[in-house]
Design an enzyme around this catalytic site. Structure first.
Site, PDB file in Angstrom:
ATOM      1  N   SER A 113     -53.540  51.644 -32.601  1.00 41.89           N
ATOM      2  CA  SER A 113     -54.983  51.776 -32.393  1.00 41.89           C
ATOM      3  C   SER A 113     -55.798  51.436 -33.637  1.00 41.89           C
ATOM      4  O   SER A 113     -55.720  50.336 -34.156  1.00 41.89           O
ATOM      5  CB  SER A 113     -55.286  53.186 -31.893  1.00 41.89           C
ATOM      6  OG  SER A 113     -56.631  53.278 -31.512  1.00 41.89           O
ATOM      7  N   HIS A 114     -56.510  52.417 -34.157  1.00 42.01           N
ATOM      8  CA  HIS A 114     -57.432  52.206 -35.275  1.00 42.01           C
ATOM      9  C   HIS A 114     -56.747  52.376 -36.625  1.00 42.01           C
ATOM     10  O   HIS A 114     -57.394  52.250 -37.654  1.00 42.01           O
ATOM     11  CB  HIS A 114     -58.566  53.215 -35.144  1.00 42.01           C
ATOM     12  CG  HIS A 114     -58.042  54.609 -34.927  1.00 42.01           C
ATOM     13  ND1 HIS A 114     -57.484  54.996 -33.739  1.00 42.01           N
ATOM     14  CD2 HIS A 114     -57.937  55.656 -35.762  1.00 42.01           C
ATOM     15  CE1 HIS A 114     -57.070  56.242 -33.836  1.00 42.01           C
ATOM     16  NE2 HIS A 114     -57.330  56.671 -35.059  1.00 42.01           N
ATOM     17  N   ASP A 277     -61.997  48.540 -31.992  1.00 47.35           N
ATOM     18  CA  ASP A 277     -60.915  48.896 -32.916  1.00 47.35           C
ATOM     19  C   ASP A 277     -59.691  48.009 -32.778  1.00 47.35           C
ATOM     20  O   ASP A 277     -59.707  46.992 -32.076  1.00 47.35           O
ATOM     21  CB  ASP A 277     -60.536  50.362 -32.731  1.00 47.35           C
ATOM     22  CG  ASP A 277     -59.779  50.593 -31.435  1.00 47.35           C
ATOM     23  OD1 ASP A 277     -60.059  49.891 -30.458  1.00 47.35           O
ATOM     24  OD2 ASP A 277     -58.890  51.473 -31.404  1.00 47.35           O
ATOM     25  N   ASP A 279     -56.873  47.988 -31.129  1.00 47.45           N
ATOM     26  CA  ASP A 279     -56.347  47.604 -29.816  1.00 47.45           C
ATOM     27  C   ASP A 279     -57.431  47.465 -28.745  1.00 47.45           C
ATOM     28  O   ASP A 279     -57.118  47.319 -27.565  1.00 47.45           O
ATOM     29  CB  ASP A 279     -55.287  48.609 -29.365  1.00 47.45           C
ATOM     30  CG  ASP A 279     -55.857  50.008 -29.202  1.00 47.45           C
ATOM     31  OD1 ASP A 279     -56.801  50.358 -29.925  1.00 47.45           O
ATOM     32  OD2 ASP A 279     -55.361  50.756 -28.342  1.00 47.45           O
ATOM     33  N   ASP A 281     -59.803  49.524 -27.515  1.00 47.44           N
ATOM     34  CA  ASP A 281     -60.264  50.541 -26.567  1.00 47.44           C
ATOM     35  C   ASP A 281     -61.449  51.363 -27.080  1.00 47.44           C
ATOM     36  O   ASP A 281     -62.097  52.052 -26.306  1.00 47.44           O
ATOM     37  CB  ASP A 281     -59.108  51.455 -26.107  1.00 47.44           C
ATOM     38  CG  ASP A 281     -58.406  52.154 -27.251  1.00 47.44           C
ATOM     39  OD1 ASP A 281     -58.757  51.892 -28.426  1.00 47.44           O
ATOM     40  OD2 ASP A 281     -57.496  52.957 -26.974  1.00 47.44           O
ATOM     41  N   ARG A 282     -61.739  51.273 -28.374  1.00 42.83           N
ATOM     42  CA  ARG A 282     -62.882  52.035 -28.898  1.00 42.83           C
ATOM     43  C   ARG A 282     -64.113  51.147 -29.043  1.00 42.83           C
ATOM     44  O   ARG A 282     -63.992  49.922 -29.110  1.00 42.83           O
ATOM     45  CB  ARG A 282     -62.555  52.597 -30.278  1.00 42.83           C
ATOM     46  CG  ARG A 282     -61.457  53.614 -30.243  1.00 42.83           C
ATOM     47  CD  ARG A 282     -61.281  54.248 -31.601  1.00 42.83           C
ATOM     48  NE  ARG A 282     -60.315  55.336 -31.486  1.00 42.83           N
ATOM     49  CZ  ARG A 282     -60.174  56.315 -32.350  1.00 42.83           C
ATOM     50  NH1 ARG A 282     -60.928  56.352 -33.432  1.00 42.83           N
ATOM     51  NH2 ARG A 282     -59.283  57.264 -32.164  1.00 42.83           N
ATOM     52  N   LYS A 376     -59.670  53.869 -22.139  1.00 36.77           N
ATOM     53  CA  LYS A 376     -61.027  53.638 -22.591  1.00 36.77           C
ATOM     54  C   LYS A 376     -61.154  52.159 -22.912  1.00 36.77           C
ATOM     55  O   LYS A 376     -60.153  51.466 -23.099  1.00 36.77           O
ATOM     56  CB  LYS A 376     -61.361  54.521 -23.777  1.00 36.77           C
ATOM     57  CG  LYS A 376     -60.440  54.385 -24.947  1.00 36.77           C
ATOM     58  CD  LYS A 376     -60.756  55.490 -25.959  1.00 36.77           C
ATOM     59  CE  LYS A 376     -59.776  55.471 -27.106  1.00 36.77           C
ATOM     60  NZ  LYS A 376     -59.058  56.725 -27.256  1.00 36.77           N
TER      61      LYS A 376
HETATM   62  C1  G1P Z   1     -58.064  60.662 -31.751  1.00 40.19           C
HETATM   63  C2  G1P Z   1     -59.363  61.026 -31.089  1.00 40.19           C
HETATM   64  C3  G1P Z   1     -59.155  61.210 -29.618  1.00 40.19           C
HETATM   65  C4  G1P Z   1     -58.544  59.949 -29.032  1.00 40.19           C
HETATM   66  C5  G1P Z   1     -57.287  59.576 -29.791  1.00 40.19           C
HETATM   67  C6  G1P Z   1     -56.735  58.241 -29.340  1.00 40.19           C
HETATM   68  O1  G1P Z   1     -57.116  61.684 -31.540  1.00 40.19           O
HETATM   69  O2  G1P Z   1     -59.927  62.186 -31.660  1.00 40.19           O
HETATM   70  O3  G1P Z   1     -60.375  61.504 -29.008  1.00 40.19           O
HETATM   71  O4  G1P Z   1     -58.232  60.131 -27.682  1.00 40.19           O
HETATM   72  O5  G1P Z   1     -57.565  59.478 -31.180  1.00 40.19           O
HETATM   73  O6  G1P Z   1     -57.620  57.186 -29.559  1.00 40.19           O
HETATM   74  P1  G1P Z   1     -56.825  62.828 -32.626  1.00 40.19           P
HETATM   75  O7  G1P Z   1     -56.456  62.111 -33.907  1.00 40.19           O
HETATM   76  O8  G1P Z   1     -58.105  63.573 -32.795  1.00 40.19           O
HETATM   77  O9  G1P Z   1     -55.719  63.632 -32.018  1.00 40.19           O
HETATM   78 ZN    ZN Z   2     -57.602  52.251 -29.997  1.00 39.49          ZN
END
Ligand code: G1P
Ligand code: ZN
Length: 543
Positions: A113-114, A277, A279, A281-282, A376
């Site tokens: 992801s990010h 981000d 991948d 989804d954000r 998302k």
């Molecule tokens: C974080 C975000 C959460 C999201 C997840 C995946 O998780 O807070 O809302 O669903 O990334 O993108 P966290 O690191 O808080 O567990």
């Molecule tokens: Zn992501």
């Protein structure tokens, strides 16, 4: 077919977190590590022989190598066909779209992801089920249990496939179809939004900037925003996906998307700015010199949903994660539809969407989406905003200010303390939990504590219980403080503090959020002793 059965020792650390198994690249390079997890997935999902799988990732370092391994394992485990995004690329929402469109058994998405990429960065893997969404907890728990006892895995002894050549290739008895990663997704977006209205808006001189952060949305945004919607070349910045995201941190927030933030705060800022981000989804939504919190974005989208053709018939309901502000609840109330409060993580929305109970979902962590897929969806949110702007012809800021005037403003901020020693983070949580007995009724300045609890959730569809989802301190005026440990970090522990206050008075709604929340921030520190326990003077990231 030359199937090899390779012995392996069980791994004890393959517990999938909020969004799959996420580790440093080095961990995934340990011999048999990836293979053991993939075999555990295949054993648990037990797809009938000949099933179809979707496979792709965000293009980060190690993506291609992992895909070749997974393909050889899928062939050895009896899959009949795998749909792979060209070059190994599929954004997370696009993977969800492809799983649903072709009715596949499920899919494997490679992404962290990010989180940063590159040889020193992070890698990740997760399994999505046939509805296109992340596997629910009972499946991820079973995968973890399986990985802890696994003693061998199956893999085809053969060379890999050409990931860049569109079309069908055979791997043993299994067909590998390399597909255009953008086409199916772009078609879905065109079916949901008023592309001709957006095109007209852009033709009329409306300017926008989309920052793909050298991550997976580059090709998607170029095709949709520049080619199909006619935005001028250069509208998409950092549009070439790179294995290390150009050394950046592909997280679309005010800290990491600083290039976009500077453009949007500059003298010749365009009308609209957005970023996505690693991948895809954000999303982050910006107006000229104006930041839209993800909680507000969800509420604005909900209030204006009928302007988009895909939602013209209205929405069934809304779901938001617990730490997300209650702005969406107010819209749901006015629309007369239910609003569900779920634990953090997109997987909790899946059952509600499958049951037709909600159409829109959102998280404060820059996640917004709908039942068009089961993830998302960053670009979807951007297109929704463009659709709203094209129809309302107001600035981003005006749309939000009018929204607050109508519904009230849920002033909101999240403070992240990253990479804390795990025992310090656990100590802070224990400290707060230890205050639960004496806090209710206690007064802190203007604020009086109404309740405190550790959030737990019973899924209304399957009855499953998820507890320990975050400490909540609620005040009598509806303000609240939430503390939660991240489930996605890969270094030490990340503590998140979520702050929310309600402002009904339009004259005070435009105040700076940090200032408006200052008393709550001080109360949070007093109760948690965070600064004293961690030695940190300020959060790593403020959103
Ligand atoms: C974080 C975000 C959460 C999201 C997840 C995946 O998780 O807070 O809302 O669903 O990334 O993108 P966290 O690191 O808080 O567990
Ligand atoms: Zn992501």
């Amino acid at each position: 077919m030359n199937v090899r059965i390779i012995p392996t020792k069980p791994f004890a650390d393959q517990k999938p977190g909020t969004s799959g198994l996420r580790k440093k690249v080095a961990a995934f390079k340990v011999p048999h590590y990836l293979e053991s997890f993939v075999q555990s997935v295949f054993d648990v999902v037990a797809a009938p022989a000949g099933s179809t799988l979707v496979l792709g990732g965000d293009g980060r370092y190690h993506n291609r190598e992992a895909i070749q391994v997974i393909l050889r394992m899928a062939a050895a485990n009896g899959f009949g066909r795998v749909l792979v995004g060209q070059g190994g690329i599929l954004s997370t929402p696009a993977a969800s779209c492809v799983i649903r469109k072709y009715g596949t058994h499920g899919g494997i998405i490679l992404s962290a992801s990010h989180n940063p990429g590159g040889p020193e960065g992070d890698f990740g893997i997760k399994y999505n089920t046939g509805n296109g969404g992340p596997a629910p907890e009972k499946i991820t728990d079973a995968i973890f249990a399986r990985s802890a006892v696994l003693s061998s895995y199956r893999i085809l002894d053969t060379a890999g496939v050409d990931l860049d050549r569109i079309g069908r290739q055979m791997l043993g008895d299994m067909a590998v179809e390399i597909i255009d990663p953008v086409a199916d997704y772009a078609e879905l977006m065109e079916s949901l939004f008023d592309f001709s209205a957006i095109r007209e808006l852009i033709d009329g001189g409306f300017r926008l900037c989309f920052d793909a952060m050298h991550a997976v949305t580059g090709p998607y945004a170029l095709e949709i925003i520049e080619r199909r919607l006619g935005a001028p070349a250069g509208t998409v910045i950092n549009g070439v996906p790179l294995p290390d995201f150009g050394g950046g941190h592909p997280d679309p927030n005010l800290t990491y998307a600083h290039e976009l933030v500077e453009i949007m705060n500059g003298d010749s800022a365009p009308d609209f700015g957005a970023a996505s981000d690693g991948d895809g989804d954000r999303n982050m939504i910006l107006g000229r010199g104006f930041f839209v919190t993800p909680s507000d974005s969800l509420a604005v989208i909900a209030a204006n949903a009928a302007l988009a053709p895909g939602y013209a018939d209205g929405i069934a309901g809304i779901a938001r994660s617990m730490p997300t502000s209650a702005a969406a609840d107010r819209v749901a109330g006015k629309l007369g539809v239910p609003c569900y409060e779920t634990p953090t993580g997109w997987k909790f929305f899946g059952n509600l969407m499958d049951a037709g109970k909600v159409t829109l979902c959102g998280e404060e962590s820059f996640g917004t989406g709908s039942s068009h897929v089961r993830e998302k969806d960053g670009l979807w949110a951007v297109l929704f905003w463009l659709n709203i702007l094209a129809r309302r012809r107001l600035s981003v800021e005006e749309i939000v200010h009018r929204h607050w005037a109508e519904y009230g403003r849920n002033v909101y901020s999240r403070h992240d303390y990253e990479a804390l020693p795990s025992d310090v983070a656990a100590g802070v949580m224990a400290q707060v939990r230890g205050r639960f007995a004496d806090l209710p009724g206690q007064r802190f300045g203007d604020y009086r504590v109404k309740f405190c609890d550790d959030f737990s959730y019973t899924d209304p569809i399957d009855g499953s219980l998820s507890s320990g989802q975050g400490l909540r301190i609620g005040f009598e005026d509806g303000s609240r403080i939430v503390l939660r440990l991240s489930g996605t970090g890969t270094e030490g522990a990340t503590l998140r503090i979520y702050l929310e206050a309600f402002e009904a008075d339009p004259a005070r709604q435009k105040a700076d959020a940090q200032q408006a929340l200052a008393p709550l921030i001080a109360i949070a520190d007093e109760i948690s002793q965070l600064r004293q326990r961690s030695g940190r003077e300020r959060p790593t990231v403020i959103t």
